[in-house]
Design an enzyme around this catalytic site. Structure first.
Site, PDB file in Angstrom:
ATOM      1  N   ALA A 590       0.856  -1.182   0.000  1.00 13.27           N
ATOM      2  CA  ALA A 590       0.000   0.000   0.000  1.00 13.27           C
ATOM      3  C   ALA A 590       0.883   1.219   0.000  1.00 13.27           C
ATOM      4  CB  ALA A 590      -0.874  -0.009   1.237  1.00 13.27           C
ATOM      5  N   GLY A 591       0.716   2.067  -1.009  1.00 16.88           N
ATOM      6  CA  GLY A 591       1.449   3.328  -1.057  1.00 16.88           C
ATOM      7  C   GLY A 591       0.543   4.424  -0.530  1.00 16.88           C
ATOM      8  N   LYS A 614       1.396   0.726  -9.513  1.00 22.12           N
ATOM      9  CA  LYS A 614       0.956   1.618  -8.435  1.00 22.12           C
ATOM     10  C   LYS A 614      -0.302   2.319  -8.897  1.00 22.12           C
ATOM     11  CE  LYS A 614       5.194   2.736  -6.080  1.00 22.12           C
ATOM     12  NZ  LYS A 614       5.979   3.816  -5.527  1.00 22.12           N
ATOM     13  N   ASP A 707      15.298  10.372   1.041  1.00 22.11           N
ATOM     14  CA  ASP A 707      14.589   9.376   1.854  1.00 22.11           C
ATOM     15  C   ASP A 707      15.192   8.006   1.619  1.00 22.11           C
ATOM     16  OD1 ASP A 707      11.113   8.392   2.268  1.00 22.11           O
ATOM     17  OD2 ASP A 707      12.831   8.374   3.611  1.00 22.11           O
TER      18      ASP A 707
HETATM   19  P1  AMP Z   1       5.811   2.463  -2.265  1.00 21.91           P
HETATM   20  O1  AMP Z   1       4.578   3.253  -2.306  1.00 21.91           O
HETATM   21  O2  AMP Z   1       6.695   2.663  -3.446  1.00 21.91           O
HETATM   22  O3  AMP Z   1       6.558   2.596  -0.982  1.00 21.91           O
HETATM   23  O4  AMP Z   1       5.352   0.911  -2.351  1.00 21.91           O
HETATM   24  C1  AMP Z   1       4.676   0.273  -1.294  1.00 21.91           C
HETATM   25  C2  AMP Z   1       5.091  -1.182  -1.223  1.00 21.91           C
HETATM   26  O5  AMP Z   1       4.754  -1.849  -2.429  1.00 21.91           O
HETATM   27  C3  AMP Z   1       6.582  -1.385  -1.088  1.00 21.91           C
HETATM   28  O6  AMP Z   1       6.997  -1.342   0.238  1.00 21.91           O
HETATM   29  C4  AMP Z   1       6.780  -2.764  -1.681  1.00 21.91           C
HETATM   30  O7  AMP Z   1       6.472  -3.762  -0.729  1.00 21.91           O
HETATM   31  C5  AMP Z   1       5.742  -2.800  -2.772  1.00 21.91           C
HETATM   32  N1  AMP Z   1       6.336  -2.429  -4.050  1.00 21.91           N
HETATM   33  C6  AMP Z   1       6.419  -1.201  -4.599  1.00 21.91           C
HETATM   34  N2  AMP Z   1       7.040  -1.254  -5.790  1.00 21.91           N
HETATM   35  C7  AMP Z   1       7.343  -2.529  -6.011  1.00 21.91           C
HETATM   36  C8  AMP Z   1       8.017  -3.235  -7.069  1.00 21.91           C
HETATM   37  N3  AMP Z   1       8.481  -2.584  -8.126  1.00 21.91           N
HETATM   38  N4  AMP Z   1       8.186  -4.551  -6.951  1.00 21.91           N
HETATM   39  C9  AMP Z   1       7.722  -5.186  -5.859  1.00 21.91           C
HETATM   40  N5  AMP Z   1       7.099  -4.602  -4.844  1.00 21.91           N
HETATM   41  C10 AMP Z   1       6.912  -3.286  -4.898  1.00 21.91           C
END
Ligand code: AMP
Length: 945
Positions: A590-591, A614, A707
């Protein structure tokens, strides 16, 4: 009083002797050997029962001097020289002493004095000749602040010329490269020798602490332990000096620096080894002191024959490579590709090789089970002990990069957009892989094959200005930073669209002619450029040219906010994807803006690729949408092996999406926590090297991440680590660790450099600080930096110069690098380029990782391992194991009959191993926790400085 001062104190830092008390003793002036002396003398030889005392002033004692020497110069008159009436005459006098903590002035109590010696002259002074005697006695077992000396005359005729009081020291010295301080020689029967510890001179070290003994006489004897000059230093007159440039010394020894071996670099002074020159390597089994060898060249004269062989069988033979790199451990491997409709695939397992397809020491192999009517391509590679050695982020063998597959992404009448992958077997670990793409028209009427060559930094390209409806043959070659390549891909055919919109033949003609002219122009320009470019690789039969446009690397990162309309920035830096090409499969995270999915991207003419998607949650504002997409605008500007790759964006539909490469193992912090203790330092360092390489690239593009933390690093199946999370707003809003500061904005305190917290000075140097924290996180398998300390406590500790202590089992060199990243003065911190070089250096010599940094389990394992969470001792073994995140071993403990904490406290490391805890990391964690349990008194909020 002054006249009685006749002492000369050689070693003695004491105040001068002053004689203050005397009975019958008198001061006289005498001449001896022409010099005038004042003496104390007494000569009541004719009277009975003499008891005349002369006492010194208070003599302060050096605290270490428990034995002092008293040297007397005196004369004693011969009793016979006085004639008959002197029957009571004596020829000796007595030396007394009395200890005291304070000066008692002129108070004199005979009873307080103890006798030290009777002083008798060696030679008695006769009537006409004077004999000066010198006698030395010592007073020992002194313990109080000072003492007095006293001389008792019992009826002699004595004159004292001088009293010298001193103690002995062994002088400061350097022996066997160890420095020993000036040391007071001990007194007392039991301590004839005094043991003194020394320290090695600068740049020397010793396994055991150097020691030596100081004798009562102030002489050094029996040195123990030998200091030796450290690697990179040699002995020169009681000191260690750096090896000269071009020389090295690999170990701590008494040997001299040696000249750098063949194919190695001449380094600055002080080299502990000579690293290989570019393109030369050492195998793991090669000594670090030995020469480096080059990679073997390709095998020669590869031939395939099927003559006289059954169908489906052929014989490959070749000759050894021209250049073996100076090694004799050459082996060969055979790769097979089967090509069908311009698509080549590995031949698969069906094919049989005799004797084998890999590790061949012979130069022929028979291949069978081949299908009829297919094109097969065989590649024979020569390997040696150094072929698998090049540094990579995964610690896995390195193979030169090779193109696995090429695909058409998009095309129109005048352009082809292509992208390609590097063979997964030949992992490209080198961050600076670049490509050369060569293309030509298929039906080239010229009698020489003329290619246009583009040099590229990324694995995709849009070739423009092509002729419509024309077939082009394209091949790509990948090169690693040292110029090695796994060879060209198979030539593939792609066709531009015929221009449907231009109906008139004339227009088509014009366009085709225009295209041809353009192509010709490009070729002409490139021929000129090619002439001045001696580095381009050229096959004998191909004319290669390079396109100057494509050579320009993208230098500086462009802030999407500088665009008035951020939507234009997205269009510029990211490829638009149609939502129908995207299939979402599963939520993986979850972003801030919405869920993150794992899914599949299948573009037209492209293979399916696994991606992360995303999404932007419904109900967003336009500002949120722009912030969300700004991450793609930033990510799209980067092309690097260790930066997460943007596949594209969906912006033209209601549900905006960002599509990136999929990283199977997710976020690094989580991944390491889940695999606690399962990787070696070498592997962890490989991961850090990848992150550092990605950060080096970002810093070279003048991008400051702000970050950098393990949670923002993603890991794939080959343990490659890639930097992610580039949202512009993230540091302000999207950061779970973010804390509002007085200077405004939200900052992840534990990862952020002090100057960035204090006055928002975010630079690559503040990214380096964060990288130091990431190093710590990685070496501690995802432990939370500064554990459960509050942000406020962390800032206070940092300002007071405290730093995180070394994680368990962390190589000393790695911890030193962390400390460098955390230097207060940001200009003194290493740059990412330095960090990459250092990590490479450490990875090249795994021995350098053997020295482990000091680790204090009581300070460094901030697990709740010393007591239960409420401060009380653990009630059960399972509660304790849970607290140290080792509950997977509860059953092992139970089965072994360890059911109470008392039993746990008795366990030794060997017992823990015996009950089935095998992973070294886990073994240590449990053992250290037990150690911590035993030492409940330690405070845990302390840091190493
Ligand atoms: P973020 O919003 O970029 O921090 O993404 C949230 C979570 O989604 C991350 O902590 C990962 O667990 C997963 N995630 C994001 N991008 C990727 C990716 N390219 N491949 C695998 N998992 C991802």
């Amino acid at each position: 009083v002054e006249r009685c001062v006749i002492t000369m104190m050689f070693f003695l830092p004491l105040t001068v002797l002053v004689c203050v008390v005397w009975f019958q003793w008198e001061v006289h002036q005498r001449t001896l050997n022409g010099s005038q002396f004042y003496t104390y003398q007494v000569c009541n030889v004719e009277e009975r029962e003499q008891d005349n005392w002369l006492r010194t002033t208070f003599i302060q004692r050096h605290p270490s001097a428990s034995r002092v020497f008293v040297e007397l110069k005196f004369i004693v008159r011969d009793c016979n020289s006085f004639g008959e009436g002197t029957l009571t005459c004596k020829e000796t006098f007595n030396l007394f002493t009395s200890e005291s903590d304070a000066d008692v002035g002129t108070t004199f109590r005979k009873g307080q004095f103890r006798k030290v010696a009777t002083i008798a002259p060696d030679e008695i002074t006769k009537r006409n000749e004077m004999h000066l005697n010198t006698e030395t006695r010592y007073v020992e077992n002194l313990s109080r602040k000072g003492f007095y000396l006293a001389f008792q005359d019992i009826g002699a005729c004595v004159a004292i010329f001088s009293v010298r009081v001193f103690y002995k020291t062994c002088p400061a010295t350097v022996k066997s490269l160890a420095v020993f301080p000036e040391t007071v020689a001990r007194g007392g029967e039991k301590q004839v020798l005094r043991e003194v510890s020394g320290t090695c001179v600068e740049n020397a070290e010793s396994e055991e602490q150097p020691r030596i003994y100081c004798t009562l006489d102030g002489e050094w004897v029996v040195p123990v332990g030998q200091c030796q000059c450290k690697p990179g230093f040699e002995e020169a007159e009681d000191s260690c000096r750096e090896c000269q440039p071009g020389f090295f010394k690999a170990d701590a020894s008494s040997s001299k620096c040696e000249p750098c071996p063949d194919n190695t670099q001449r380094l600055n002074p002080g080299a502990s080894f000579c690293p290989c020159m570019a393109g030369f390597y050492r195998a793991h089994t090669d000594p670090i002191t030995g020469p480096c060898s080059g990679l073997p060249s390709a095998p020669k004269d590869l031939e395939a024959t099927s003559n006289h062989l059954p169908a489906g069988k052929l014989l490959l033979s070749w000759n050894p490579p021209e250049y073996t790199g100076g090694r004799d451990d050459i082996t060969y491997s055979v790769l097979c590709q089967r090509c069908e409709s311009f698509e080549c695939k590995p031949c698969g397992e069906k094919i049989r090789y005799d004797p084998a397809s890999m590790g061949l020491t012979v130069t022929r192999v028979s291949v069978s089970e081949l299908d009829a009517h297919f094109n097969y391509t065989f590649t024979v590679e020569a390997h040696s002990g150094v072929s698998v050695l090049r540094i990579n982020t995964t610690g896995l063998p390195f193979y030169p990069p090779r193109i696995a597959s090429m695909r058409l992404v998009e095309r129109d009448s005048t352009s082809l957009s292509l992208s390609w992958d590097v063979s997964p077997r030949q992992l490209v670990q080198s961050p600076s892989v670049h490509y050369e793409l060569a293309y030509r028209k298929k039906d080239n009427k010229l009698d020489v094959t003329t290619y246009v060559v583009l040099k590229l930094e990324r694995s995709s390209v849009k070739i423009s200005d092509l002729a419509p409806g024309t077939a082009y043959l394209v091949k790509v070659q990948a090169f690693s930073s040292d110029g090695s390549s796994g060879g060209s891909s198979v030539e593939e055919q792609f066709e531009t669209l015929s221009d449907e919109h231009l109906n008139k033949t004339g227009v088509i003609l014009t366009s085709a002619v225009g295209g041809a002219i353009m192509l010709l122009l490009v070729i002409v320009i490139l021929v000129l450029c090619r002439r001045s470019n001696s580095h381009a690789r050229q096959g004998p039969e191909d004319a290669y040219f390079s396109n100057p446009e494509q050579l320009k690397p993208l230098k500086t990162y462009v802030d999407p906010h500088t665009y008035e309309d951020p939507n234009i920035a997205v269009l510029k830096f990211a490829t638009e994807i149609h939502p129908s090409h995207i299939t979402k499969q599963k939520v993986i995270g979850a972003g801030e803006f919405g869920e993150v999915y794992r899914g599949i991207l299948k573009g037209p003419g492209r293979k399916e690729v696994a991606v992360a998607i995303k999404t932007l949650k419904p109900g967003y504002t336009e500002k949120q949408r722009q912030d969300f997409l700004s991450e793609a605008s930033i990510m799209g500007q980067f092309t690097h092996q260790n930066i997460i790759r943007l596949e594209g964006v969906v912006t033209k539909f209601k549900h905006a999406m960002i599509v990136t490469e999929y990283m199977e193992n997710g976020a690094l912090d989580r991944y390491l926590r889940d695999h606690d203790g399962e990787f070696t330092s070498y592997q962890l360092l490989g991961m850090l090297r990848g992150i550092a390489a990605g950060m080096k690239y970002l810093s070279e593009m003048s991008y400051v991440h702000r970050d950098l933390a393990a949670r923002n690093i993603l890991v794939n199946t080959t343990l490659e680590c890639k930097v992610s999370d580039f949202g512009l707003s993230r540091v302000l809003e999207d950061e779970p660790e973010g804390t509002y500061t007085t200077s405004g904005g939200k900052i992840p305190i534990r990862w952020t450099a002090p100057e960035a917290i204090a006055y928002r000075k975010f630079t690559s140097a503040s990214d380096v600080w964060s990288f130091g924290i990431v190093m710590w996180e990685v070496m501690a398998f995802g432990e939370r930096p500064y554990w459960d300390m509050s942000n406020h406590e962390v800032m206070k500790a940092i300002n007071e110069a405290f730093r995180l202590p070394a994680p368990m089992d962390c190589p000393s060199a790695v911890y030193q690098l962390m400390l460098q990243c955390w230097l207060q003065d940001r200009s003194k911190r290493p740059r990412f380029g330095d960090i990459v070089s250092l990590l490479d250096k450490l990875l090249r010599s795994p021995d350098s990782l053997k020295t482990i940094a000091d680790f204090d389990p009581r300070v460094s394992i901030r697990l709740p391992s010393t007591s239960g969470s409420d401060g009380s001792p653990f009630r059960s073994v399972s509660e304790w194991l849970e607290s140290i995140k080792m509950n997977q071993y509860v059953e092992n403990f139970t089965l072994a009959g360890v059911i109470s904490m008392d039993q746990v406290l008795q366990m030794k490391t060997e017992d823990i191993r015996k009950i089935g805890v095998r992973l070294p990391g886990h073994l240590k964690r449990i053992a250290y926790s037990i150690l911590g349990l035993k030492d409940q008194t330690s405070t845990l909020s302390v840091f190493a400085v």
